[in-house]
Design an enzyme around this catalytic site. Structure first.
Site, PDB file in Angstrom:
ATOM      1  N   GLU A 263       0.824  -1.210   0.000  1.00  0.00           N
ATOM      2  CA  GLU A 263       0.000   0.000   0.000  1.00  0.00           C
ATOM      3  C   GLU A 263       0.859   1.261   0.000  1.00  0.00           C
ATOM      4  OE1 GLU A 263      -3.023   0.149  -0.567  1.00  0.00           O
ATOM      5  OE2 GLU A 263      -3.963  -1.738   0.021  1.00  0.00           O
ATOM      6  N   ASP A 408      -4.555  -9.963  -8.145  1.00  0.00           N
ATOM      7  CA  ASP A 408      -4.862  -9.103  -9.288  1.00  0.00           C
ATOM      8  C   ASP A 408      -3.664  -8.359  -9.877  1.00  0.00           C
ATOM      9  OD1 ASP A 408      -4.710  -7.701  -6.903  1.00  0.00           O
ATOM     10  OD2 ASP A 408      -6.495  -6.479  -7.241  1.00  0.00           O
ATOM     11  N   GLU A 512     -18.475  -6.213  -2.561  1.00  0.00           N
ATOM     12  CA  GLU A 512     -17.091  -6.683  -2.474  1.00  0.00           C
ATOM     13  C   GLU A 512     -16.957  -8.114  -2.974  1.00  0.00           C
ATOM     14  OE1 GLU A 512     -13.021  -5.679  -1.251  1.00  0.00           O
ATOM     15  OE2 GLU A 512     -14.811  -4.705  -2.060  1.00  0.00           O
ATOM     16  N   GLU A 531     -12.153  -0.044  -9.932  1.00  0.00           N
ATOM     17  CA  GLU A 531     -11.776  -1.019 -10.961  1.00  0.00           C
ATOM     18  C   GLU A 531     -12.741  -1.050 -12.150  1.00  0.00           C
ATOM     19  OE1 GLU A 531      -9.302  -1.742  -7.606  1.00  0.00           O
ATOM     20  OE2 GLU A 531     -11.492  -1.588  -7.705  1.00  0.00           O
ATOM     21  N   THR A 617      -1.178   0.647 -10.819  1.00  0.00           N
ATOM     22  CA  THR A 617      -2.338  -0.020 -10.241  1.00  0.00           C
ATOM     23  C   THR A 617      -3.110   0.897  -9.297  1.00  0.00           C
ATOM     24  OG1 THR A 617      -3.062  -2.122  -9.274  1.00  0.00           O
ATOM     25  CG2 THR A 617      -1.219  -1.000  -8.193  1.00  0.00           C
TER      26      THR A 617
END
Length: 689
Positions: A263, A408, A512, A531, A617
């Site tokens: 993160e 992902d 989710e 996304e 990302t």
């Protein structure tokens, strides 16, 4: 349909309840006694009537094909199916009856599998075929039914007027500034905004085990840093310069904060590097974004943060990093030895850019070693990786392989690293991973926009044998159509995107987790994730189809309707009852608002400047520049372990390069990207119809 009748006759059935004899007429249906038949040449007259009716029928079908897209796909799959002369109002009922007898693969998972309490669902045999053949009959909802609402799909999605596009652009702009200005007024210099209470939020010092908060919030003005390049993309030079100065003068990473390496890398490190390169770009495509007296301060901050993250790569037997690090003290003694594949394997873009900007190979080397270590652990049988690994033993703790949480961005960064750096090993790994995904995770019909069977969907499987593990997908998987656009598999991206959009239409958000078997959410919250918007934007850039502008408008209006509160936009706690949580994550400004704005801003310098950019990302923009194909140090990493350095020109294409986004035919741009029959099928699958 023509078939032999008796000894010397042919009978033609027109599909209209009429049978006409052809040939001698000795056997078969006889015309009424009052029919007028010339004694001179009755056979020739009957043939003329038959020919005329056939031509009329052919003209009718051709007209419907052109108007509604009922014929073969005009997309990438060129294996045109033959015309079938028969009104499908009848075939629809037959198909529904057959579908009831023979369940689709969605239903067969329950017929063939067994569910034990507390154990994942598996099916009896591993799935090893690349793409299963379609069922023998068209499932319910996919027949070419002239009586359904296909015209409604075309009317709703086939055009997007210019004034409406401008209004949506302004709405996206207002959305960003409503969130950003409230953060600056009520939360800065804390990390996030609580938009309901109009207060700031930082790390949870009272509960160090609250990783949902502490993994992300490091007491370093997260939301401001994460939003820097969005300000530039919006063309707000004055606020961008002010924000950069605030970061330079107020942010320090010398904090007793334990954060997740992944993160901190994608949100903080990536944004600092992006903003630095925007400032240093001599072309200044977004306007004059260079603060007076700027002296690489953002780059120095980026290096300082990366140095504080390096201890995560120490004392690990595999080279796979620890998941968390204390910015002042290093890896905590209580840190676990397990990490997810995406968290450990999605550091190469930011670490690689930093290395090539400052001429220090250390950062790229450790990130690349982590990717290689994970790649070595893939299954020999399927080529798949699991989602959780022990960094000391290299044993898979979680053997689920999918496209969502925990996996992902690992796939995403294999391709994006190659695009930026040109290292052939990155492309080779991506191509192999993509092939394994197609072989073992993909279900549904071969082609997105033609043929029979269920629409394509990617499911969670066991990495060892490819068996289905569960029947849910998560919202993070909605990024995958965007990645498919980058690799050129646009047609498949169209179908998968349509599935997630259908879920959004049903709930006004993406839960989710969504159980595709039960047609219901498994995990109800929606934290303003980007996304689906990201994939919508990239598909629009690839196709210029107005359908995706409508999708973006639906998403924007849902966000305004269900998530807007007094001081910003709040997480949806429950996508059905629309209850809220008091949190606005930083990616709402750095990604969700950015992609929405760019979707409607045709004239943005990002689209017109002639430069090429790549999104990280976290949605940060990075220039695709030849300087990142050069290394100022002597490279040894790519010569190790049999890897060959082949950086330089982009002379490799993905394995599926025969399907390329540059081949989107112009006639598709103002027709539905997905035929109405398939849109209806997907809407039925998620319970919309």
């Amino acid at each position: 349909r023509a078939g032999l009748v008796g000894d010397a006759g042919l009978e033609l059935e027109l599909g209209l309840g009429v049978r006409l004899p052809v040939g001698s007429g000795r056997v078969g249906s006889i015309p009424p006694s009052d029919a007028v038949v010339s004694p001179a040449d009755p056979i020739m007259q009957w043939r003329s009537i038959v020919l005329g009716l056939l031509l009329l029928r052919l003209g009718l079908h051709l007209t419907l094909w052109l108007l509604f897209g009922f014929g073969p796909s005009m997309g990438f799959y060129r294996s045109f199916v033959p015309f079938r002369f028969g009104f499908s109002v009848v075939r629809q009922a037959e198909a529904q009856a057959q579908a009831a007898k023979q369940p689709s693969w969605f239903d067969q998972t329950w017929v063939r599998g067994q569910v034990a309490e507390g154990h994942p669902l598996t099916i009896g045999e591993p799935v090893v075929c690349k793409r299963p053949p379609p069922p023998a009959t068209r499932p319910a909802g996919t027949g070419y039914n002239f009586l359904d609402s296909f015209g409604e799909y075309s009317r709703k999605y086939s055009a997007f007027p210019e004034p409406q596009r401008r209004r949506m652009k302004e709405a996206a702009l207002r959305m960003f500034y409503f969130g950003y200005e409230n953060y600056m007024e009520h939360a800065f210099p804390q990390d996030e905004l609580n938009p309901i209470d109009c207060r700031g939020r930082g790390p949870d010092r009272d509960n160090p085990s609250n990783i949902n908060i502490n993994d992300v919030l490091g007491n370093y003005s997260l939301t401001l840093i994460d939003a820097l390049d969005t300000l530039a993309v919006l063309g707000n030079a004055s606020e961008f310069k002010r924000a950069v100065k605030l970061v330079i003068t107020t942010v320090s990473f010398n904090k007793d904060s334990t954060v997740q390496v992944f993160e901190a890398t994608i949100r903080i490190l990536g944004s600092l590097l992006s903003a630095h390169m925007i400032i240093m770009d001599p072309a200044q495509p977004f306007g004059n974004m260079a603060p007076e007296g700027y002296d690489d301060e953002l780059l120095h901050l980026a290096r300082d943060l990366a140095v504080r993250l390096l201890p995560a790569f120490e004392n690990t037997k595999t080279g796979i990093p620890h998941p968390r690090v204390n910015l002042k003290k290093g890896v905590p003694s209580t840190c676990i030895n397990e990490t997810c594949t995406a968290g450990a394997g999605s550091l190469l873009v930011e670490f690689g850019i930093l290395s090539r900007l400052i001429g220090d190979s250390t950062f790229e080397w450790v990130a690349r070693q982590a990717v290689r270590a994970l790649w070595k652990l893939r299954s020999d049988e399927t080529g798949l990786l699991g989602n959780v690994v022990n960094i000391q033993t290299g044993q898979w703790v979680g053997k689920q392989s999918g496209l969502g949480a925990g996996m992902d961005s690992f796939y995403e960064y294999l391709l994006k690293s190659y695009i930026l750096f040109g290292e052939s090993e990155d492309l080779e790994m991506f191509n192999a991973a993509y092939e394994s995904i197609q072989n073992h995770m993909r279900r549904g019909r071969e082609a997105c926009n033609e043929g029979e069977g269920d629409p394509p969907l990617y499911v969670n499987v066991n990495m060892v044998n490819g068996q289905l593990m569960n029947t849910w997908i998560d919202s993070l998987q909605a990024f995958f159509p965007g990645l498919q656009v980058l690799t050129g598999d646009v047609e498949d991206a169209i179908c998968l995107h349509a599935f997630y959009y259908a879920i959004w239409k049903r709930y006004g958000a993406l839960p989710e987790r969504y159980n595709w078997q039960l047609q219901a959410p498994d995990v109800m919250f929606y934290p303003l994730r980007p996304e689906l918007v990201e994939s919508t934007y990239l598909l629009y850039q690839a196709t210029k189809n107005p359908f995706y502008l409508h999708v973006g408008m639906d998403i924007l209006q849902s966000l305004e309707k269900y998530t807007k509160v007094r001081c910003g936009y709040a997480t949806l706690h429950h996508v059905i009852d629309k209850s809220k949580e008091d949190r606005m994550e930083s990616f709402f400004l750095s990604e969700t608002c950015k992609y929405l704005y760019l979707l409607f801003d045709e004239d943005n310098p990002l689209h017109r400047s002639g430069s090429k950019y790549l999104f990280t990302t976290e949605g940060h923009i990075l220039p695709i520049d030849k300087i990142f194909r050069e290394k100022s140090w002597e490279d040894t990493t790519s010569k190790e372990e049999g890897f060959v350095d082949n950086s330089g020109e982009l002379d490799h294409r993905p394995a599926n390069s025969s399907i390329n986004c540059s081949r989107v035919p112009s006639e598709r741009r103002y027709a539905l990207p997905l035929k109405g029959v398939y849109m209806q099928q997907i809407d039925q699958m998620v319970g919309l119809l």
